[in-house]
Write a protein that holds these residues in place. Structure first.
Motif, PDB file in Angstrom:
ATOM      1  N   VAL A 251      12.347 -21.995   3.435  1.00 28.30           N
ATOM      2  CA  VAL A 251      10.901 -21.797   3.587  1.00 28.30           C
ATOM      3  C   VAL A 251      10.108 -22.960   2.987  1.00 28.30           C
ATOM      4  CG1 VAL A 251      10.861 -19.292   3.857  1.00 28.30           C
ATOM      5  CG2 VAL A 251      10.860 -20.242   1.577  1.00 28.30           C
TER       6      VAL A 251
ATOM      7  N   LEU B  59       9.730 -17.854  10.780  1.00 20.53           N
ATOM      8  CA  LEU B  59      11.164 -17.508  10.779  1.00 20.53           C
ATOM      9  C   LEU B  59      11.532 -16.679  12.006  1.00 20.53           C
ATOM     10  CD1 LEU B  59      11.438 -16.654   6.971  1.00 20.53           C
ATOM     11  CD2 LEU B  59      12.500 -18.612   8.107  1.00 20.53           C
ATOM     12  N   ARG B  60      10.656 -15.728  12.377  1.00 11.14           N
ATOM     13  CA  ARG B  60      10.935 -14.913  13.574  1.00 11.14           C
ATOM     14  C   ARG B  60      10.975 -15.776  14.824  1.00 11.14           C
ATOM     15  NH1 ARG B  60       8.434 -11.010  10.469  1.00 11.14           N
ATOM     16  NH2 ARG B  60       6.345 -11.746  10.911  1.00 11.14           N
TER      17      ARG B  60
ATOM     18  N   GLN C 127      16.456  -8.913   3.445  1.00 18.01           N
ATOM     19  CA  GLN C 127      16.569  -9.770   2.260  1.00 18.01           C
ATOM     20  C   GLN C 127      15.760 -11.046   2.455  1.00 18.01           C
ATOM     21  OE1 GLN C 127      20.771 -10.099   2.374  1.00 18.01           O
ATOM     22  NE2 GLN C 127      21.093  -8.193   1.239  1.00 18.01           N
ATOM     23  N   LEU C 128      15.486 -11.725   1.345  1.00 14.06           N
ATOM     24  CA  LEU C 128      14.754 -12.991   1.432  1.00 14.06           C
ATOM     25  C   LEU C 128      15.694 -14.092   1.891  1.00 14.06           C
ATOM     26  CD1 LEU C 128      12.529 -13.070  -1.794  1.00 14.06           C
ATOM     27  CD2 LEU C 128      11.994 -12.167   0.470  1.00 14.06           C
ATOM     28  N   VAL C 129      15.209 -14.989   2.732  1.00  8.03           N
ATOM     29  CA  VAL C 129      15.986 -16.181   3.075  1.00  8.03           C
ATOM     30  C   VAL C 129      15.848 -17.166   1.910  1.00  8.03           C
ATOM     31  CG1 VAL C 129      15.523 -15.794   5.546  1.00  8.03           C
ATOM     32  CG2 VAL C 129      14.165 -17.466   4.293  1.00  8.03           C
TER      33      VAL C 129
ATOM     34  N   ARG D 169       7.123 -16.161  -2.186  1.00 12.61           N
ATOM     35  CA  ARG D 169       7.737 -14.866  -2.448  1.00 12.61           C
ATOM     36  C   ARG D 169       8.653 -14.906  -3.661  1.00 12.61           C
ATOM     37  NH1 ARG D 169       7.304 -12.825   3.111  1.00 12.61           N
ATOM     38  NH2 ARG D 169       7.783 -10.617   3.208  1.00 12.61           N
TER      39      ARG D 169
ATOM     40  N   MET E 176      17.452 -11.587   7.560  1.00  9.00           N
ATOM     41  CA  MET E 176      16.148 -10.956   7.810  1.00  9.00           C
ATOM     42  C   MET E 176      16.300  -9.522   8.297  1.00  9.00           C
ATOM     43  SD  MET E 176      13.667 -13.930   9.237  1.00  9.00           S
ATOM     44  CE  MET E 176      12.318 -12.830   9.614  1.00  9.00           C
TER      45      MET E 176
ATOM     46  N   ASP F 274      13.052  -5.441  11.554  1.00 11.87           N
ATOM     47  CA  ASP F 274      13.258  -5.088  10.143  1.00 11.87           C
ATOM     48  C   ASP F 274      12.370  -3.925   9.686  1.00 11.87           C
ATOM     49  OD1 ASP F 274      10.897  -6.504  10.246  1.00 11.87           O
ATOM     50  OD2 ASP F 274      11.373  -7.850   8.593  1.00 11.87           O
TER      51      ASP F 274
ATOM     52  N   THR G 257       5.154 -17.429   6.884  1.00  9.20           N
ATOM     53  CA  THR G 257       6.586 -17.787   6.899  1.00  9.20           C
ATOM     54  C   THR G 257       7.369 -16.782   7.743  1.00  9.20           C
ATOM     55  OG1 THR G 257       6.622 -16.803   4.686  1.00  9.20           O
ATOM     56  CG2 THR G 257       6.913 -19.177   4.820  1.00  9.20           C
ATOM     57  N   GLY G 258       6.992 -15.501   7.683  1.00 11.67           N
ATOM     58  CA  GLY G 258       7.684 -14.488   8.488  1.00 11.67           C
ATOM     59  C   GLY G 258       7.587 -14.824   9.971  1.00 11.67           C
TER      60      GLY G 258
ATOM     61  N   ARG H 120       9.427  -4.092  15.339  1.00 16.83           N
ATOM     62  CA  ARG H 120      10.015  -5.199  14.596  1.00 16.83           C
ATOM     63  C   ARG H 120      11.402  -4.804  14.094  1.00 16.83           C
ATOM     64  NH1 ARG H 120       6.449  -8.305  10.082  1.00 16.83           N
ATOM     65  NH2 ARG H 120       8.371  -8.075   8.903  1.00 16.83           N
TER      66      ARG H 120
ATOM     67  N   GLY I  69       2.767 -14.448   3.192  1.00 25.68           N
ATOM     68  CA  GLY I  69       4.212 -14.215   3.039  1.00 25.68           C
ATOM     69  C   GLY I  69       4.897 -15.321   2.250  1.00 25.68           C
ATOM     70  N   PHE I  70       4.130 -16.192   1.685  1.00 30.28           N
ATOM     71  CA  PHE I  70       4.630 -17.317   0.882  1.00 30.28           C
ATOM     72  C   PHE I  70       3.596 -17.618  -0.201  1.00 30.28           C
ATOM     73  CE2 PHE I  70       4.801 -21.806  -0.181  1.00 30.28           C
ATOM     74  CZ  PHE I  70       6.158 -22.034  -0.346  1.00 30.28           C
TER      75      PHE I  70
ATOM     76  N   GLN J  54       9.228 -20.677  -5.462  1.00 36.22           N
ATOM     77  CA  GLN J  54       8.381 -21.092  -4.321  1.00 36.22           C
ATOM     78  C   GLN J  54       6.953 -21.364  -4.788  1.00 36.22           C
ATOM     79  OE1 GLN J  54       8.601 -18.306  -1.019  1.00 36.22           O
ATOM     80  NE2 GLN J  54      10.843 -18.269  -1.061  1.00 36.22           N
TER      81      GLN J  54
HETATM   82  P1  AMP Z   1       7.120 -10.949   6.619  1.00 34.76           P
HETATM   83  O1  AMP Z   1       6.765 -11.106   8.048  1.00 34.76           O
HETATM   84  O2  AMP Z   1       6.264 -11.770   5.707  1.00 34.76           O
HETATM   85  O3  AMP Z   1       7.195  -9.505   6.188  1.00 34.76           O
HETATM   86  O4  AMP Z   1       8.603 -11.523   6.430  1.00 34.76           O
HETATM   87  C1  AMP Z   1       9.697 -10.972   7.133  1.00 34.76           C
HETATM   88  C2  AMP Z   1      11.013 -11.472   6.534  1.00 34.76           C
HETATM   89  O5  AMP Z   1      11.064 -12.902   6.601  1.00 34.76           O
HETATM   90  C3  AMP Z   1      11.236 -11.157   5.068  1.00 34.76           C
HETATM   91  O6  AMP Z   1      11.764  -9.859   4.859  1.00 34.76           O
HETATM   92  C4  AMP Z   1      12.230 -12.248   4.680  1.00 34.76           C
HETATM   93  O7  AMP Z   1      13.519 -11.959   5.170  1.00 34.76           O
HETATM   94  C5  AMP Z   1      11.714 -13.449   5.457  1.00 34.76           C
HETATM   95  N1  AMP Z   1      10.700 -14.233   4.694  1.00 34.76           N
HETATM   96  C6  AMP Z   1       9.380 -14.394   5.013  1.00 34.76           C
HETATM   97  N2  AMP Z   1       8.752 -15.180   4.129  1.00 34.76           N
HETATM   98  C7  AMP Z   1       9.686 -15.521   3.207  1.00 34.76           C
HETATM   99  C8  AMP Z   1       9.661 -16.301   2.025  1.00 34.76           C
HETATM  100  N3  AMP Z   1       8.518 -16.902   1.603  1.00 34.76           N
HETATM  101  N4  AMP Z   1      10.811 -16.455   1.320  1.00 34.76           N
HETATM  102  C9  AMP Z   1      11.956 -15.867   1.735  1.00 34.76           C
HETATM  103  N5  AMP Z   1      12.055 -15.094   2.833  1.00 34.76           N
HETATM  104  C10 AMP Z   1      10.934 -14.929   3.582  1.00 34.76           C
END
Ligand code: AMP
Length: 185
Positions: A65, A36-37, A58-60, A87, A54, A134, A32-33, A132, A84-85, A91
């Motif tokens: 997702v 989203l990116r 914080q979580l979206v 979270r 992001m 974040d 999911t990350g 990255r 990443g899912f 979900q």
């Molecule tokens: P990751 O690459 O998995 O570390 O995700 C990076 C960022 O994407 C997280 O800090 C959240 O902001 C967002 N994100 C990724 N997966 C999720 C998820 N399943 N639910 C909510 N936010 C997510």
């Protein structure tokens, strides 16, 4: 057909180990990350809405997702590795329903365990290598807090289903990969 969740705090090594798991079991990797990116990089409407969230670590929202996962599962034929899912517990509940809708079931959840000091060390190291947005000290703290308050309860959700496989996430990448294969079976 295997459908697996790779679970752990930011910096636990989910992305690195995902490559080994999908290769070994012939699965489709969905992060999911990464999805989203890509929305942010492509400057889509959704990307513009989630960038600030992001960047703040914080979580979206669950809705966003979940819709992405619904599409990804519908498109897949091989079995999937979810990275990443889920979270949040909400979900996780939806994932069970989405899989059931397609006549599938979650095989197991692999939980990578890494102490907090090591997580922070790895995330700061990744910040200098990958750049990255974040991966900085303030955001890293927010992400670890989000993990502790919203994501950790997901582990209990799978423990209750007898699907939680806890794996020591310290050591060489190859050793951890071998432990994961053993845990999945
Ligand atoms: P990751 O690459 O998995 O570390 O995700 C990076 C960022 O994407 C997280 O800090 C959240 O902001 C967002 N994100 C990724 N997966 C999720 C998820 N399943 N639910 C909510 N936010 C997510």
């Amino acid at each position: 057909m295997k459908n697996i969740v790779i679970f752990g705090a930011p910096g636990a090594g989910k992305g690195t180990q995902s490559d080994f798991i999908v290769e070994h079991y012939g699965l489709t990797h969905v992060s999911t990350g990464d999805l989203l990116r890509k929305e942010i990089a492509d400057e889509t409407e959704l990307g513009k809405r989630i960038k600030g969230i992001m960047d703040a670590g914080q979580l979206v929202s669950d809705d966003i997702v979940i819709e992405m996962m619904d599409k990804a599962i519908a498109a897949d034929t091989k079995g999937m590795l979810f990275d990443g899912f889920p979270r949040t517990v909400a979900q996780a509940e939806v994932l069970d329903k989405l899989l059931a809708k397609h006549g599938r079931e979650l095989t197991c959840m692999v939980q990578l365990e890494v102490p907090k000091e090591e997580l922070v060390r790895r995330l700061l190291e990744r910040a200098t290598i990958q750049g990255r947005a974040d991966d900085n000290e303030v955001t890293i703290n927010n992400r670890l807090n989000e993990y502790n308050s919203k994501t950790k309860p997901v582990a209990d959700y799978y423990a209750k289903q007898g699907k939680q496989r806890v794996v020591d996430g310290l050591g060489s990448i190859e050793d951890i990969a071998a432990r994961i294969r053993q845990a999945i079976g």
